[in-house]
Design a protein around this motif. Sequence first.
Motif, PDB file in Angstrom:
ATOM      1  N   PHE A 188       0.825  -1.207   0.000  1.00 19.40           N
ATOM      2  CA  PHE A 188       0.000   0.000   0.000  1.00 19.40           C
ATOM      3  C   PHE A 188       0.862   1.260   0.000  1.00 19.40           C
ATOM      4  O   PHE A 188       0.574   2.226  -0.721  1.00 19.40           O
ATOM      5  N   ALA A 189       1.926   1.265   0.805  1.00 22.25           N
ATOM      6  CA  ALA A 189       2.807   2.431   0.839  1.00 22.25           C
ATOM      7  C   ALA A 189       3.473   2.640  -0.515  1.00 22.25           C
ATOM      8  O   ALA A 189       3.591   3.777  -1.003  1.00 22.25           O
ATOM      9  N   GLY A 190       3.896   1.546  -1.147  1.00 24.25           N
ATOM     10  CA  GLY A 190       4.527   1.648  -2.450  1.00 24.25           C
ATOM     11  C   GLY A 190       3.592   2.207  -3.504  1.00 24.25           C
ATOM     12  O   GLY A 190       3.997   3.046  -4.328  1.00 24.25           O
ATOM     13  N   VAL A 191       2.341   1.771  -3.481  1.00 23.54           N
ATOM     14  CA  VAL A 191       1.356   2.281  -4.440  1.00 23.54           C
ATOM     15  C   VAL A 191       1.107   3.774  -4.216  1.00 23.54           C
ATOM     16  O   VAL A 191       1.065   4.568  -5.164  1.00 23.54           O
ATOM     17  N   ILE A 192       0.949   4.172  -2.970  1.00 20.35           N
ATOM     18  CA  ILE A 192       0.647   5.568  -2.656  1.00 20.35           C
ATOM     19  C   ILE A 192       1.794   6.496  -3.069  1.00 20.35           C
ATOM     20  O   ILE A 192       1.564   7.600  -3.572  1.00 20.35           O
ATOM     21  N   LEU A 193       3.008   6.030  -2.893  1.00 20.07           N
ATOM     22  CA  LEU A 193       4.167   6.898  -3.124  1.00 20.07           C
ATOM     23  C   LEU A 193       4.813   6.707  -4.497  1.00 20.07           C
ATOM     24  O   LEU A 193       5.703   7.478  -4.860  1.00 20.07           O
ATOM     25  N   HIS A 194       4.355   5.726  -5.273  1.00 22.73           N
ATOM     26  CA  HIS A 194       5.114   5.360  -6.471  1.00 22.73           C
ATOM     27  C   HIS A 194       5.195   6.471  -7.521  1.00 22.73           C
ATOM     28  O   HIS A 194       6.155   6.535  -8.289  1.00 22.73           O
ATOM     29  N   ASP A 195       4.210   7.358  -7.553  1.00 24.81           N
ATOM     30  CA  ASP A 195       4.219   8.428  -8.560  1.00 24.81           C
ATOM     31  C   ASP A 195       4.214   9.818  -7.953  1.00 24.81           C
ATOM     32  O   ASP A 195       4.058  10.811  -8.680  1.00 24.81           O
ATOM     33  N   VAL A 196       4.391   9.921  -6.641  1.00 29.14           N
ATOM     34  CA  VAL A 196       4.268  11.233  -6.001  1.00 29.14           C
ATOM     35  C   VAL A 196       5.346  12.197  -6.497  1.00 29.14           C
ATOM     36  O   VAL A 196       5.162  13.419  -6.486  1.00 29.14           O
ATOM     37  N   GLY A 197       6.471  11.661  -6.974  1.00 27.49           N
ATOM     38  CA  GLY A 197       7.523  12.516  -7.503  1.00 27.49           C
ATOM     39  C   GLY A 197       7.119  13.291  -8.737  1.00 27.49           C
ATOM     40  O   GLY A 197       7.792  14.257  -9.119  1.00 27.49           O
ATOM     41  N   LYS A 198       6.018  12.909  -9.367  1.00 21.10           N
ATOM     42  CA  LYS A 198       5.560  13.635 -10.555  1.00 21.10           C
ATOM     43  C   LYS A 198       5.133  15.059 -10.226  1.00 21.10           C
ATOM     44  O   LYS A 198       5.059  15.906 -11.115  1.00 21.10           O
ATOM     45  N   ILE A 199       4.866  15.311  -8.957  1.00 24.55           N
ATOM     46  CA  ILE A 199       4.543  16.675  -8.540  1.00 24.55           C
ATOM     47  C   ILE A 199       5.719  17.602  -8.811  1.00 24.55           C
ATOM     48  O   ILE A 199       5.545  18.788  -9.102  1.00 24.55           O
ATOM     49  N   LYS A 200       6.926  17.067  -8.704  1.00 26.09           N
ATOM     50  CA  LYS A 200       8.124  17.848  -9.007  1.00 26.09           C
ATOM     51  C   LYS A 200       8.642  17.590 -10.418  1.00 26.09           C
ATOM     52  O   LYS A 200       9.326  18.421 -10.995  1.00 26.09           O
ATOM     53  N   GLU A 201       8.311  16.430 -10.963  1.00 26.75           N
ATOM     54  CA  GLU A 201       8.760  16.096 -12.316  1.00 26.75           C
ATOM     55  C   GLU A 201       8.082  16.986 -13.349  1.00 26.75           C
ATOM     56  O   GLU A 201       8.679  17.325 -14.373  1.00 26.75           O
ATOM     57  N   TYR A 202       6.841  17.383 -13.063  1.00 28.27           N
ATOM     58  CA  TYR A 202       6.085  18.212 -13.986  1.00 28.27           C
ATOM     59  C   TYR A 202       5.881  19.605 -13.417  1.00 28.27           C
ATOM     60  O   TYR A 202       5.914  19.814 -12.206  1.00 28.27           O
ATOM     61  N   GLU A 203       5.628  20.544 -14.319  1.00 26.89           N
ATOM     62  CA  GLU A 203       5.292  21.910 -13.940  1.00 26.89           C
ATOM     63  C   GLU A 203       3.890  22.217 -14.418  1.00 26.89           C
ATOM     64  O   GLU A 203       3.587  22.083 -15.609  1.00 26.89           O
ATOM     65  N   GLY A 204       3.034  22.620 -13.485  1.00 27.97           N
ATOM     66  CA  GLY A 204       1.720  23.111 -13.851  1.00 27.97           C
ATOM     67  C   GLY A 204       0.705  22.038 -14.168  1.00 27.97           C
ATOM     68  O   GLY A 204       1.044  20.893 -14.468  1.00 27.97           O
ATOM     69  N   ILE A 205      -0.550  22.413 -14.086  1.00 26.07           N
ATOM     70  CA  ILE A 205      -1.641  21.500 -14.406  1.00 26.07           C
ATOM     71  C   ILE A 205      -2.404  21.945 -15.649  1.00 26.07           C
ATOM     72  O   ILE A 205      -3.330  21.281 -16.082  1.00 26.07           O
ATOM     73  N   VAL A 206      -1.996  23.075 -16.235  1.00 29.15           N
ATOM     74  CA  VAL A 206      -2.640  23.558 -17.454  1.00 29.15           C
ATOM     75  C   VAL A 206      -1.800  23.194 -18.665  1.00 29.15           C
ATOM     76  O   VAL A 206      -2.213  22.427 -19.526  1.00 29.15           O
ATOM     77  N   ASN A 207      -0.598  23.732 -18.753  1.00 29.69           N
ATOM     78  CA  ASN A 207       0.333  23.386 -19.823  1.00 29.69           C
ATOM     79  C   ASN A 207       1.447  22.552 -19.201  1.00 29.69           C
ATOM     80  O   ASN A 207       2.553  23.038 -18.968  1.00 29.69           O
ATOM     81  N   THR A 208       1.146  21.306 -18.904  1.00 29.24           N
ATOM     82  CA  THR A 208       2.052  20.459 -18.136  1.00 29.24           C
ATOM     83  C   THR A 208       3.305  20.135 -18.933  1.00 29.24           C
ATOM     84  O   THR A 208       3.240  19.593 -20.036  1.00 29.24           O
ATOM     85  N   GLU A 209       4.460  20.462 -18.356  1.00 25.00           N
ATOM     86  CA  GLU A 209       5.742  20.190 -18.980  1.00 25.00           C
ATOM     87  C   GLU A 209       6.697  19.618 -17.946  1.00 25.00           C
ATOM     88  O   GLU A 209       6.474  19.730 -16.733  1.00 25.00           O
ATOM     89  N   TYR A 210       7.786  19.020 -18.417  1.00 21.24           N
ATOM     90  CA  TYR A 210       8.802  18.510 -17.500  1.00 21.24           C
ATOM     91  C   TYR A 210       9.543  19.665 -16.840  1.00 21.24           C
ATOM     92  O   TYR A 210       9.792  20.696 -17.453  1.00 21.24           O
ATOM     93  N   SER A 211       9.899  19.473 -15.571  1.00 22.80           N
ATOM     94  CA  SER A 211      10.648  20.486 -14.834  1.00 22.80           C
ATOM     95  C   SER A 211      12.053  19.966 -14.552  1.00 22.80           C
ATOM     96  O   SER A 211      12.389  18.815 -14.844  1.00 22.80           O
ATOM     97  N   PHE A 212      12.864  20.809 -13.939  1.00 27.33           N
ATOM     98  CA  PHE A 212      14.212  20.424 -13.514  1.00 27.33           C
ATOM     99  C   PHE A 212      14.337  20.529 -11.998  1.00 27.33           C
ATOM    100  O   PHE A 212      15.436  20.547 -11.453  1.00 27.33           O
ATOM    101  N   GLU A 213      13.190  20.584 -11.313  1.00 32.39           N
ATOM    102  CA  GLU A 213      13.192  20.775  -9.863  1.00 32.39           C
ATOM    103  C   GLU A 213      13.409  19.444  -9.150  1.00 32.39           C
ATOM    104  O   GLU A 213      12.931  18.392  -9.577  1.00 32.39           O
ATOM    105  N   TYR A 214      14.139  19.519  -8.041  1.00 31.48           N
ATOM    106  CA  TYR A 214      14.366  18.359  -7.210  1.00 31.48           C
ATOM    107  C   TYR A 214      13.330  18.325  -6.095  1.00 31.48           C
ATOM    108  O   TYR A 214      12.767  19.324  -5.705  1.00 31.48           O
ATOM    109  N   MET A 215      13.105  17.113  -5.561  1.00 31.55           N
ATOM    110  CA  MET A 215      12.203  16.968  -4.416  1.00 31.55           C
ATOM    111  C   MET A 215      12.786  17.706  -3.214  1.00 31.55           C
ATOM    112  O   MET A 215      12.098  18.134  -2.352  1.00 31.55           O
TER     113      MET A 215
END
Length: 215
Positions: A188-215
């Motif tokens: 369950f922990a693995g499922v919940i956290l497996h994609d949470v890094g996408k919050i930093k991997e992407y920028e924005g929810i309108v014109n979503t693009e890859y970012s260079f930000e670290y967690m």
Amino acid sequence: MKKGIANYGVGENFQGFLLVKNVQKGIARNNNEYLTLTLGDKSGDIESKVWDNVEQALAYYPVESIVEVQGVITEFQGKKQLNSNFMRAVTEDENVTVADLLQSAPVSGNDLLEKVYEVINHDIHNDKIKVITKAVIQKFEEDFKVYPAASKNHHAYVSGLAYHTVGMLRIAESFCALYPELNKDLLFAGVILHDVGKIKEYEGIVNTEYSFEYM
């Protein structure tokens, strides 16, 4: 159901809320600056020009902001435009959200987040795993409940990340019923956290693009 902006014809008056999807500055033939705002809702997009107080408008109408607009639909070079005579930024207490104006998950981000916390609180029993999982979600929960899971194809809409996560949790629950020997806490922990890094991997929810930000 209210008619979307893409369904208005030339000459029709429009009044309603739209999302600022893009902002571009240009120079007119008289050398004056102007802005081209791409505004939209779930039906589609339309451009609107801002000719006055350009720098002020840049500050008032950033990408991902929501505006109330009044105007008439015109046409220029075969393309519809919104000739606005009134525009203002929407305030938080008006309760108009990005999810109201973009394609979004069939379940609200708040409900999806509640399901994730329910699993953390009731289905993860190892205290260390529970604390770590909850701490990560709490740190990023505002973005977690609205971000897409990808820039295109894979749950690429508002709250797509949370919707995908909850869907994976349902699959995990089925696996546990079929294979009781599985370590539920880790699963369950693995499922919940497996994609949470996408919050930093992407920028924005309108014109979503890859970012260079670290967690």
